[in-house]
Enzyme design. Structure first.
Site, mmCIF file in Angstrom:
data_model
loop_
_atom_site.group_PDB
_atom_site.id
_atom_site.type_symbol
_atom_site.label_atom_id
_atom_site.label_comp_id
_atom_site.label_asym_id
_atom_site.label_seq_id
_atom_site.Cartn_x
_atom_site.Cartn_y
_atom_site.Cartn_z
ATOM 1 N N ASP A 49 6.265 23.353 54.069
ATOM 2 C CA ASP A 49 7.422 24.042 54.613
ATOM 3 C C ASP A 49 7.246 25.536 54.379
ATOM 4 O O ASP A 49 6.510 25.946 53.473
ATOM 5 C CB ASP A 49 8.697 23.556 53.898
ATOM 6 C CG ASP A 49 9.951 23.974 54.616
ATOM 7 O OD1 ASP A 49 10.466 23.176 55.411
ATOM 8 O OD2 ASP A 49 10.435 25.108 54.384
ATOM 9 N N CYS A 105 14.230 24.339 58.677
ATOM 10 C CA CYS A 105 13.460 23.512 57.745
ATOM 11 C C CYS A 105 12.330 22.789 58.477
ATOM 12 O O CYS A 105 12.569 22.009 59.395
ATOM 13 C CB CYS A 105 14.394 22.501 57.071
ATOM 14 S SG CYS A 105 13.538 21.295 56.057
ATOM 15 N N SER A 121 9.137 27.304 65.927
ATOM 16 C CA SER A 121 10.412 26.677 65.579
ATOM 17 C C SER A 121 11.452 26.729 66.692
ATOM 18 O O SER A 121 12.513 26.112 66.566
ATOM 19 C CB SER A 121 10.977 27.327 64.317
ATOM 20 O OG SER A 121 10.158 27.020 63.200
#
Length: 425
Positions: A160, A179, A121
């Site tokens: 997710d 997210c 991420s």
């Protein structure tokens, strides 16, 4: 460093041509070129910060890279586990060398320079910036996250990390709360061709140009890369997972630190540099090394401001994934990351307690501080460390604290007062 600057450090051998008699005794000097001593190097590395970074990693394997965003100077570069270099000076025994080579934790491997890991991420700010700058989203646009994403006409669910989903998300909230679904969808909309071209500007998949040998390029996936390497076509699902820094995407800690510094600089990518000055000890002449910059085009300044603001919310916001780093002394902008070591099946859940240590997720964190005038950019990876916010982020915080608040640091002598609104100046 010594290998890269051998011609500078070594100097030049002298020469003397003499005439000798029949007994071999020198009679006169015909020609003489005096030897030239080598020059010295002054590094950007700060030894105290290097120690702090080493101690911050503790017994964990991984890497820390800290860069001065304004100059590209590498302030700290740590790879763990390490090894004692002294036995190499006069010749290490074959037995001792083989023990190092065969050690399970691979201490001879420079993780900071050569360790290529899925960025996870930590790539989301770059993805968000690509979406804004290329016109695929605007700052206010929201995408709904039900907890999974599906390609049109396909049953496969790209899940997710939050089982129930995040609901409506704009780019700021998606970065702040990390997210996945937002970036699955965004990557699919942008497409791999435009996406990889945009990421290229941050030197992903390329060498940063640091003044060291052996730097690894990592992998910036593309259709051409896959065709060349595997002789296969690119599939849309591969683009989806690239959106969250997984799949075949790989980056080194050095690349992540340099790219983070470029965001802090508003598009000025400074080439990382270990050597700051070259000193001629005989004359006292000091020559600064050339600072090389690469300018990333800014289509709209507001887009860069929005990404930097979102990274600030990761730490300063109440729902940020690194909110535990919030402090009263300075403001941090960052992004947590967790990179999968192995793939979890569609109907399975990842349970860390049931996974062997070597198969646990890597923990990552990128950051710069202070937000209003960046003095340091940091990238941390902790191998098999689990969550970036709880494992990698505290390591980065210790490094930033030492640089900014320690003796001689830019914030060490300042008195920071809280304004009436409760924020931090």
């Amino acid at each position: 460093v010594e290998k890269s600057y051998e011609d500078v450090l070594h100097g030049r051998v002298g020469l003397q041509q003499v005439e000798v008699n029949a007994l071999g005794k020198a009679v006169r000097v015909l020609q003489e070129t005096p030897p030239q001593p080598g020059r010295s190097l002054r590094l950007n590395i700060d030894i105290d910060l290097q120690r702090v970074a080493m101690d911050a990693l503790g017994d964990m394997n991984g890497a820390v890279v800290a860069i001065d965003p304004k100059t590209g100077g590498v302030l700290a570069m740590v790879s763990k586990p390490g090894y004692d270099s002294n036995p190499f000076v006069e010749g290490i025994s074959s037995k001792a060398y083989q023990a190092l080579r065969q050690a399970p934790n691979n201490p001879l491997f420079n993780r900071a320079l050569q360790g290529a890991y899925p960025p996870g991420s930590t790539v989301k700010p770059f993805m968000g910036l690509a979406g804004l700058e290329l016109g695929f989203i605007d700052a206010k646009e929201k995408k709904y996250c039900p907890g999974f994403f599906q390609l049109p006409g396909h049953d496969h669910k790209y899940r997710d990390w939050k089982r129930g989903g995040h609901g409506p998300m704009n780019v700021d909230a998606a970065i702040t709360q990390s997210c996945d679904v937002f970036f699955y969808q965004l990557a699919h909309e942008i497409g791999i061709d435009k996406l990889q071209q945009y990421l290229k500007q941050f030197r992903f998949g390329e060498k940063t140009g640091i003044d060291l040998v052996g730097e690894r390029t990592g992998i910036r996936p593309s259709r051409e890369w896959k065709r060349r390497r595997y002789k296969q076509v690119w599939f849309p699902g591969e683009t989806v997972i690239i959106g969250i820094g997984q799949g075949s995407f790989e980056a080194t800690p050095l690349q992540l630190a340099a790219a983070t510094a470029a965001i802090a600089n508003g598009g000025v990518y400074m080439q990382p540099q270990l050597v700051d000055e070259i000193v001629d000890e005989s004359t006292g002449e000091v020559k600064a090394t050339e600072k090389k910059a690469h300018i990333i085009p800014v289509i709209r300044q507001a887009n860069w401001d929005k990404i930097r603001e979102a990274m600030e919310h990761v730490v300063q916001g109440p729902r940020g994934t690194a909110r535990r780093l919030k402090n009263e002394h300075y403001r941090i902008a960052g992004k947590t990351g967790t990179a999968q070591v192995f793939t979890v099946k569609q109907d399975e859940e990842y349970e860390e307690s049931k996974v062997s240590k070597k198969n646990r997720d890597h923990a990552l964190f990128i950051a710069y501080a202070p937000v209003e005038d960046p003095q340091i950019a940091v990238a941390v990876i902790v191998e098999n460390g689990g969550h970036g916010g709880s494992t990698a982020a505290p390591v980065a915080k210790k490094v930033m604290d030492a640089w900014l608040l320690g003796d001689g640091g830019p914030l060490s002598a300042q008195t920071v007062k809280k304004p009436a609104g409760g924020g931090v100046n």
